[in-house]
Scaffold this motif. Structure first.
Motif, short mmCIF file in Angstrom:
data_model
loop_
_atom_site.label_atom_id
_atom_site.label_comp_id
_atom_site.label_asym_id
_atom_site.label_seq_id
_atom_site.Cartn_x
_atom_site.Cartn_y
_atom_site.Cartn_z
N VAL A 11 -141.36 33.46 -63.51
CA VAL A 11 -140.41 33.94 -64.54
C VAL A 11 -140.92 33.52 -65.93
CG1 VAL A 11 -138.34 33.96 -63.08
CG2 VAL A 11 -138.96 31.85 -64.24
N GLY A 12 -142.23 33.25 -66.01
CA GLY A 12 -142.79 32.60 -67.20
C GLY A 12 -142.97 33.47 -68.42
N SER A 13 -142.80 34.78 -68.29
CA SER A 13 -142.97 35.66 -69.46
C SER A 13 -142.14 36.92 -69.22
CB SER A 13 -144.44 36.05 -69.60
OG SER A 13 -144.82 36.83 -68.48
N GLN A 18 -140.14 41.19 -65.61
CA GLN A 18 -140.04 42.63 -65.32
C GLN A 18 -140.61 42.93 -63.94
OE1 GLN A 18 -142.01 43.70 -68.93
NE2 GLN A 18 -140.10 44.07 -70.04
N ALA A 19 -141.70 42.22 -63.59
CA ALA A 19 -142.35 42.48 -62.30
C ALA A 19 -141.49 42.03 -61.12
CB ALA A 19 -143.71 41.77 -62.26
N LEU A 20 -140.54 41.12 -61.38
CA LEU A 20 -139.70 40.62 -60.28
C LEU A 20 -138.76 41.69 -59.73
CD1 LEU A 20 -138.44 37.04 -61.05
CD2 LEU A 20 -140.55 37.81 -59.99
N LYS A 274 -144.75 32.69 -50.68
CA LYS A 274 -145.36 33.97 -51.08
C LYS A 274 -145.85 33.90 -52.52
CE LYS A 274 -144.81 37.60 -49.11
NZ LYS A 274 -145.84 38.33 -48.32
N ASN A 275 -146.78 34.80 -52.82
CA ASN A 275 -147.38 34.84 -54.16
C ASN A 275 -146.81 36.02 -54.96
OD1 ASN A 275 -149.04 34.84 -56.34
ND2 ASN A 275 -150.96 34.79 -55.19
N THR A 276 -146.17 35.73 -56.10
CA THR A 276 -145.60 36.83 -56.90
C THR A 276 -146.68 37.73 -57.49
OG1 THR A 276 -145.24 35.09 -58.53
CG2 THR A 276 -143.31 36.24 -57.77
N MET A 277 -147.87 37.16 -57.72
CA MET A 277 -148.93 37.97 -58.34
C MET A 277 -149.60 38.86 -57.27
SD MET A 277 -148.71 36.01 -61.07
CE MET A 277 -148.04 34.37 -61.25
#
Ligand code: ADP
Ligand code: ASP
Ligand code: MG
Length: 438
Positions: A11-13, A18-20, A274-277
């Motif tokens: 949630v760092g930027s 937006q990607a979440l 899990k990896n968000t990227m």
């Protein structure tokens, strides 16, 4: 219901938030637990330090800088004037609240209120973003249901009752958001679950709701075999038992908060990392599994104090160890590693709060020698009693590193070695070679 926890970098930027959306929006019901935006809690700690020093100019300087950062992010996050204004009002309120502490004495209770601002901001901003994107969600204030007791343990009964009551207010909704890390203590004051505690929130609420699964989304594709901050080559582990994961988390694998496995384990709720990227990557499943025999991973825990207790009179006579342990119990200081010989016992602690008092009491019954700046290297896997070779392989990695203590056999999942912290990186690299052929 599933619990999805997103850490600071997730949630760092504005872009990351937006990607979440595509990870949280589908027709399954879920409770999303968010950390503060990355770096925020560290800066809130700095602000608190300046406030303790009564350096208002310094505190205000840091507060202004952080507010600017948030202003930039919200200008990228929202499209409409309406939400830009809402978000601007929100951050103005939170930052003015921080500024209010520069006027007076600063207390530890106020520090906890300061530290809570990061999660309050990230969840409110994400909730606004979902609204602006026409996604219906409900923001549940963690301070209404997360509570720790007098021993700083989660009050699961209270949490279960109050969280369910909050959810029942919204019977038609399926997407809920709450703050990780923050809670109230037994006196009803704002408190927290210690640094990295959002993982713990996710596991506690998962247990309270008997969730289907707890997902910890972060910046790496699961638990790796070694600490990627110290060694170059590592690989993700697909499956871990609860016991293996608990050992790794407790002994320094930063991807998980030290005690976050227990609530999930008690109610047998699988935890998935899990990896968000890279959401398609398999990640790590932590569950009640019979995992493969063998060593799976190593981790390191710094800040360890080794205490050697030597007595020529009555060591290992019955009652002596009890007398030793009672001293640690009185000072609520838990012991991690223990080794004994006929004349001495060595043990480690990671909490130096009452070290002076403990030393004084121990000296009434024995000679005491203390070594600080120690590191526990923890080797984790499934190492059954009847299998040979694992101890040898582990110790081989330490052939050029002085060993302070070795603990083997306490559980089939853990071999621990205590070394001086200056040798930590060397030890992790050497284990990567001997155990994992890197
Ligand atoms: P978050 O902010 O999402 O909670 P953390 O920084 O707390 O994320 O945890 C993720 C980090 O943990 C990774 O970026 C990695 O550097 C570190 N880490 C340390 N040991 C391990 C390990 N064994 N496996 C995976 N990550 C690890
Ligand atoms: N924001 C808190 C911290 O940085 C909690 C967390 O991220 O898990 O420690
Ligand atoms: Mg973390």
């Amino acid at each position: 219901m599933k619990i999805l926890k997103f850490g600071g970098t997730s949630v760092g930027s504005a872009e990351r938030m937006q990607a979440l959306v595509k990870l949280v929006v589908n027709n399954q019901s879920k409770l999303v637990v968010l950390s503060a935006m990355s770096g925020t809690t560290n800066i809130l700690v700095e602000i608190s330090e300046a406030l303790y020093e009564r350096d208002a100019a310094k505190a205000n300087g840091i507060i202004d800088e952080l507010q600017e950062k948030y202003k930039k992010e919200i200008s990228k996050l929202y499209q409409s004037e309406e939400y830009l204004n809402k978000a601007d009002d929100l951050i103005t309120n939170h930052f003015n609240y921080l500024r209010s502490f520069t006027l007076d004495m600063f207390t530890s209770n106020e520090e906890k209120a300061v530290l809570a601002q990061g999660e309050l901001l990230s969840t409110a901003l994400f909730h606004f973003y979902l609204s602006e994107s026409n996604v219906k969600s409900v923001l549940l204030p963690a301070l209404n249901f997360m509570r720790i007791d007098e021993n700083e343990e989660p009050d699961l009964k209270y949490i279960e009752t109050n969280l369910k009551a909050e959810l029942e207010k919204h019977p038609k909704d399926i997407l809920f958001i709450t703050q990780g890390y923050i809670c109230r203590n037994a006196f009803g004051e704002i408190d927290n679950l210690k640094r990295g505690g959002s993982d713990y929130t996710a596991s506690i609420v998962g247990a309270a709701l008997r969730a289907e699964e707890i997902q910890i989304w972060t910046d790496i594709d699961g638990m790796h075999n070694n600490d990627p901050r110290f060694v170059n080559k590592t690989h993700p582990i697909n499956e871990l038992s609860f016991d293996e994961a608990a050992e790794l988390a407790y002994f320094g694998a930063k991807i998980l908060h030290p005690t976050c496995i227990l609530p999930a384990q008690k109610r047998n709720i699988p935890v998935r990392l899990k990896n968000t990227m890279e959401p398609e990557a398999e990640g790590t499943l932590i569950a009640n599994l019979d995992t493969k025999v063998g060593i799976k991973a190593v981790a390191a825990k710094d800040g360890i104090i080794a205490i050697n207790i030597k007595s020529d009179r009555m060591l290992l006579a019955h009652g002596f160890l009890r007398a030793v342990f009672e001293i640690f119990e009185r000072y609520k200081t838990s012991i991690d590693m223990i080794t004994t010989s006929e004349v001495a016992v060595s043990l480690t602690i990671d909490n130096s709060k009452y070290l002076k008092e403990i030393k004084k009491e121990l000296e009434e019954i024995a000679n005491v020698d203390i070594d600080e700046n120690q590191t526990i290297i923890c080797i984790v896997g499934n190492v059954p009693k009847n299998k040979s070779g694992f101890g040898f392989k582990v110790l081989e990695a330490f052939k050029d590193i002085p060993l302070r203590m070795v603990s083997y056999g306490g559980s089939p999942n853990n071999i621990s070695v205590l070394i001086n912290s200056q040798h930590k990186k060397e030890a992790l690299m050497s284990l990567n070679k001997t155990l994992f052929n890197y």
